[in-house]
Design an enzyme around this catalytic site. Sequence first.
Site, short mmCIF file in Angstrom:
data_model
loop_
_atom_site.label_atom_id
_atom_site.label_comp_id
_atom_site.label_asym_id
_atom_site.label_seq_id
_atom_site.Cartn_x
_atom_site.Cartn_y
_atom_site.Cartn_z
CE LYS A 30 48.64 63.22 58.62
NZ LYS A 30 48.78 63.77 59.99
CB SER A 74 40.75 30.72 61.83
OG SER A 74 39.91 31.62 62.52
N GLY A 81 62.85 54.38 67.58
CA GLY A 81 63.09 55.71 68.11
C GLY A 81 62.50 55.80 69.51
N GLY A 83 58.44 58.20 75.89
CA GLY A 83 57.00 58.06 76.06
C GLY A 83 56.56 56.61 76.12
CB ILE A 84 53.32 55.16 77.18
CG1 ILE A 84 52.84 53.80 77.66
CG2 ILE A 84 52.34 55.77 76.19
CD1 ILE A 84 53.53 53.30 78.89
CG ASP A 85 52.44 55.40 72.03
OD1 ASP A 85 51.66 54.66 72.66
OD2 ASP A 85 52.12 56.53 71.61
CB SER A 86 59.09 54.81 71.94
OG SER A 86 59.25 55.63 73.09
CE LYS A 95 37.34 28.76 52.73
NZ LYS A 95 38.49 29.62 53.16
CB CYS A 109 38.54 27.97 56.79
SG CYS A 109 38.95 29.26 57.99
CD GLU A 157 41.60 28.01 54.33
OE1 GLU A 157 40.95 28.48 53.37
OE2 GLU A 157 41.43 28.39 55.51
#
Length: 556
Positions: free
Chosen positions: A528, A182, A293, A297-300, A112, A149, A39
């Site tokens: 935010k 998709s 940065g 920690g786990i996220d970085s 479509k 689609c 598509e």
Amino acid sequence: MIRIALAQLNPTVGDLAGNAAAIIGAMHSTQAELLVCTELSLCGYYPGDLLEEESFLRRVDHALEDVLAASRTVPALVTVIGTVRRNRGPGKPLFNALLAIQNGAIVAEYYKQLLPTYGIFDERRHFEPGPEGACLLEVAGKTVGFLICEDGWNSDGRDYKVDPFAALRAAAPDLVVSINASPSNIGKRAQRHALFNAAAMKNKLPIVYVNQVGGQDQLVFDGASFAVSPAQGVAFEMPAFETGIDVVAFDDGRFTGQLQGRAMPDTELARRQIVLGLQDYARCCGFKKAVVGCSGGIDSALTLALAIEALGAANVTAITMPSAFSSEGSVSDSVTLCRNLGIRLHTHPILDLVRQYGTGFESAFDAPLQGLTLENLQARVRGTILMAYSNASGALLLTTGNKSEISVGYCTLYGDTNGGLGLIGDLYKTEVYALSRHVNQVAGREIIPEPVLSKPPSAELAPGQQDTDSLPPYEVLDEILKWHIEGSRLPAAQAQHAQQFVEQLLLQQGGAALVKRILGMVARNEYKRRQAPPIIRVRARAFGSGRQMPIAAHYA
């Protein structure tokens, strides 16, 4: 018998010459009688308001002329592409079109009919629905019908008044070709297979489903093209997250080809989706390097590991920025992590900068810099340093917030929300841990150190701070968020689990108050999320275009 080549390509929005070249390359690489691209494969999916620019539409026309000219060099081949066509009648100015091309001519044209306007889609903004009815073409002695689609997603008749399958069922072609863009998310492959298998059975029509690959802003397309017939079910499938051209043969209502696709655990799908999403985002936006940065920690840690898989260790930089509240373990864990990853770790302490801000703040406003204001300042100082490095080096700054934190506003505007792209912003915190362990498992060694995996989560912006000071345990928070944000969009088992979890929680003392507080935090922090960088979509409902909520509103 007809041989059908499924061109699982990775078109780039706006790269008309590049997309045309990829289609032409596919035309010259196959011995099939029918080549099927995806598509809007000529202009890329989704062009958005580029479709309102006449110069863009002229480039689309020129690219189509190039494809038509190339088709004369393979006169026996019928090539199906997706593109934009002008609407000369009333309504929106364009159609989302499928063109079948052979020997320099358009031999079939289909528009479509069903234009999605839910979730991440807004096609009715630019396109007029095509006329009802079936589009058929004889190819190699077979009658082929066409869909685009969303046209194939209303076989049960619940979402639209029109069911394009009805016209095809009445026309009774030998098979149906569906071209698609998709997007992938957890549970999507099973959903596609179930839906199109049911449609094939109901309408007594074999179906070839061709899907694109690649990342486009938040979205990642997984390919995983397949063929399904009433007699066989899913008889053929291409690999996910890989470009390529595969041929499937069709005769007497059955497909013959190599079944290469497979079901993936959610963690593997998320990893591969994020990696491909970053690769294409960086490529399309002109970035070769990334910076993260590194907090220890786990996220970085997970963000760095995924960035390195996508871009290579030589192109990823980590920066640790210890403050007065950084633990010795966080600094040493950052060193160990970067050593494991084989990347350089820069150290830029922020203690003196924060102290200077405090002195200036108190002098200007006759009040000490303390509490939440001081916590947020530390995050904003770090964000400024990271953006300065990004400006100086040309590296893409990757944010490290997860979906749990982003949901409840446990992040600082102009601080840890700074950056150009978030890799894990559609993963709940519990999923961050699961994916981190998966990264280690795939590597066959400890990439992300065990202390990072096992220590209590903390922003380290105040003495002894832990996430649970402000939030319930993530095992509780994540189920509330899944129930509230995604609900029925979750895979069935996850939706049932989240529903039952919240129902049980509401029966417990303080449970109703906790749920109300979390929902209030989600609502209050929409402002935010509206200002945060895009995140790579992994789940059926991600923040961004897929969840459009007002900022200024009263939430009960």
